[in-house]
Write a protein that holds these residues in place. Structure first.
Motif, PDB file in Angstrom:
ATOM      1  N   MET A  40      33.537  -8.645   7.443  1.00  0.00           N
ATOM      2  CA  MET A  40      34.954  -8.572   7.119  1.00  0.00           C
ATOM      3  C   MET A  40      35.762  -8.123   8.341  1.00  0.00           C
ATOM      4  O   MET A  40      36.764  -8.704   8.659  1.00  0.00           O
ATOM      5  N   GLY A  41      35.279  -7.073   9.041  1.00  0.00           N
ATOM      6  CA  GLY A  41      35.991  -6.572  10.206  1.00  0.00           C
ATOM      7  C   GLY A  41      36.000  -7.572  11.346  1.00  0.00           C
ATOM      8  O   GLY A  41      36.975  -7.695  12.072  1.00  0.00           O
ATOM      9  N   ASN A  42      34.876  -8.285  11.514  1.00  0.00           N
ATOM     10  CA  ASN A  42      34.798  -9.276  12.587  1.00  0.00           C
ATOM     11  C   ASN A  42      35.775 -10.421  12.355  1.00  0.00           C
ATOM     12  O   ASN A  42      36.319 -10.967  13.301  1.00  0.00           O
ATOM     13  N   GLU A  43      35.982 -10.793  11.099  1.00  0.00           N
ATOM     14  CA  GLU A  43      36.940 -11.857  10.796  1.00  0.00           C
ATOM     15  C   GLU A  43      38.350 -11.421  11.175  1.00  0.00           C
ATOM     16  O   GLU A  43      39.115 -12.198  11.736  1.00  0.00           O
ATOM     17  N   ARG A  44      38.671 -10.173  10.867  1.00  0.00           N
ATOM     18  CA  ARG A  44      39.999  -9.658  11.193  1.00  0.00           C
ATOM     19  C   ARG A  44      40.183  -9.603  12.708  1.00  0.00           C
ATOM     20  O   ARG A  44      41.248  -9.948  13.225  1.00  0.00           O
ATOM     21  N   GLN A  45      39.148  -9.150  13.423  1.00  0.00           N
ATOM     22  CA  GLN A  45      39.197  -9.128  14.881  1.00  0.00           C
ATOM     23  C   GLN A  45      39.449 -10.528  15.429  1.00  0.00           C
ATOM     24  O   GLN A  45      40.284 -10.710  16.315  1.00  0.00           O
ATOM     25  N   ALA A  46      38.712 -11.497  14.920  1.00  0.00           N
ATOM     26  CA  ALA A  46      38.836 -12.872  15.409  1.00  0.00           C
ATOM     27  C   ALA A  46      40.216 -13.435  15.121  1.00  0.00           C
ATOM     28  O   ALA A  46      40.817 -14.099  15.974  1.00  0.00           O
TER      29      ALA A  46
END
Length: 146
Positions: free
Chosen positions: A1-7
């Motif tokens: 979830m956090g990686n998607e937001r970062q991307a």
């Protein structure tokens, strides 16, 4: 979830900075700059912006100075359009990818030339020993076995 937001955040920052640079910064030092990538830290507090500059080493240096001088302006523009609570700090890093790719192309070209030279030497070559170096049973041995 956090990686998607970062991307998503990194992609949005890349687009916003590219659009702002396309409109112009009113800095004569800024050359033909392309934003190649943006990486955002896990806490979304810092963004590393990778860019390339088309031109000479002097144009690269001038563009780096222009981007460094405009970092605050670009960060405020990004923050205004992102709509996040904390705007990440921006760091501009010259992307060495094109130079690396050119170096690899030079190495591959050199390898092809060497391969062609070796192939040219091998066309008239003859075997140092027998054409077939593997041991085979002698005809005498076959008669003994029968």
């Amino acid at each position: 979830m956090g990686n998607e937001r970062q991307a998503r955040l990194a992609d949005r920052i890349r687009v916003l900075i590219a659009e702002r640079l396309e409109k112009g910064l009113r800095d004569p030092r800024l050359g033909f700059v392309t934003i190649t990538d943006v990486r955002v830290t896990g806490d979304l507090q810092h963004a590393s912006v990778f860019y390339t500059v088309y031109g000479s080493d002097q144009e690269r240096a001038d563009s780096a100075e222009a981007l460094k001088a405009a970092t605050g302006l670009l960060r405020s523009d990004v923050g205004r359009q992102l709509g996040v609570r904390l705007t990440p700090t921006l760091e501009f890093i010259l992307d060495a990818l094109p130079e690396g790719a050119a170096h690899i192309e030079d190495l591959l070209r050199e390898a092809r030339e060497r391969d062609a030279a070796v192939a040219g030497l091998a066309t008239g070559a003859v075997f140092a020993g027998d054409a077939d170096p593997y041991l085979k049973p002698r005809e005498d041995d076959e008669d003994d076995e029968a």
